[in-house]
Design a protein around this motif. Structure first.
Motif, short mmCIF file in Angstrom:
data_model
loop_
_atom_site.label_atom_id
_atom_site.label_comp_id
_atom_site.label_asym_id
_atom_site.label_seq_id
_atom_site.Cartn_x
_atom_site.Cartn_y
_atom_site.Cartn_z
N ASP A 9 24.64 -40.27 -5.01
CA ASP A 9 23.90 -39.02 -4.80
C ASP A 9 24.89 -37.85 -4.84
OD1 ASP A 9 22.22 -36.95 -4.13
OD2 ASP A 9 21.66 -37.75 -2.17
N PRO A 10 25.23 -37.37 -6.05
CA PRO A 10 26.25 -36.33 -6.16
C PRO A 10 25.87 -35.00 -5.50
CG PRO A 10 25.26 -36.79 -8.30
CD PRO A 10 24.71 -37.79 -7.34
N LYS A 11 24.61 -34.80 -5.22
CA LYS A 11 24.17 -33.54 -4.61
C LYS A 11 23.75 -33.73 -3.15
CE LYS A 11 24.83 -31.22 -8.33
NZ LYS A 11 25.97 -30.35 -8.44
N TRP A 15 28.03 -34.53 0.83
CA TRP A 15 28.38 -35.33 -0.34
C TRP A 15 29.70 -36.08 -0.17
CZ3 TRP A 15 32.85 -34.39 -2.93
CH2 TRP A 15 33.45 -33.15 -2.73
N GLU A 53 33.22 -29.98 -11.73
CA GLU A 53 32.77 -29.01 -10.73
C GLU A 53 33.49 -27.68 -10.91
OE1 GLU A 53 30.27 -29.52 -8.81
OE2 GLU A 53 30.09 -31.68 -9.06
N GLU A 58 34.39 -29.03 -4.30
CA GLU A 58 33.23 -29.91 -4.48
C GLU A 58 33.53 -31.05 -5.44
OE1 GLU A 58 30.11 -27.30 -5.75
OE2 GLU A 58 30.06 -26.25 -3.84
#
Length: 92
Positions: A9-11, A15, A53, A58
């Motif tokens: 789940d990159p978002k 994270w 990114e 992030e």
């Protein structure tokens, strides 16, 4: 491609913690991580970890690099744009 390094789940809101949990569950031992890196190196002799990114804070690649360092003491340095003559194997 190294699918087992992809975040589930990159978002995610947190994270970093979510990605760290992914890595810990996929590679519960240093040897499991080392074996996966060896599989990658067989397919791709000069592998590169990329991140897209805009904000470096992030970056999942940095979390993965830290995980690799902690587990098998292998540095995964940031690319600085200079040519690296005498590139060595991913795993010593």
């Amino acid at each position: 491609r190294a699918e087992r390094f992809a975040p589930s789940d990159p978002k995610a809101v947190d994270w970093k913690a979510a990605y760290r949990k992914d890595l810990e569950s996929r590679f519960p031992t240093p040897s499991s991580l080392r074996l996966y890196l060896q599989e990658i190196e067989k397919r791709t002799p000069d592998p590169i970890l990329c991140c897209f990114e805009l904000n470096p804070e992030e970056c999942h690649r940095r979390v993965l690099a830290a995980f690799i360092k902690e587990n098998i003491n292998l540095d995964v340095p940031e690319w600085n744009g200079r040519r690296h003559d005498g590139q060595f194997s991913l795993l010593p």
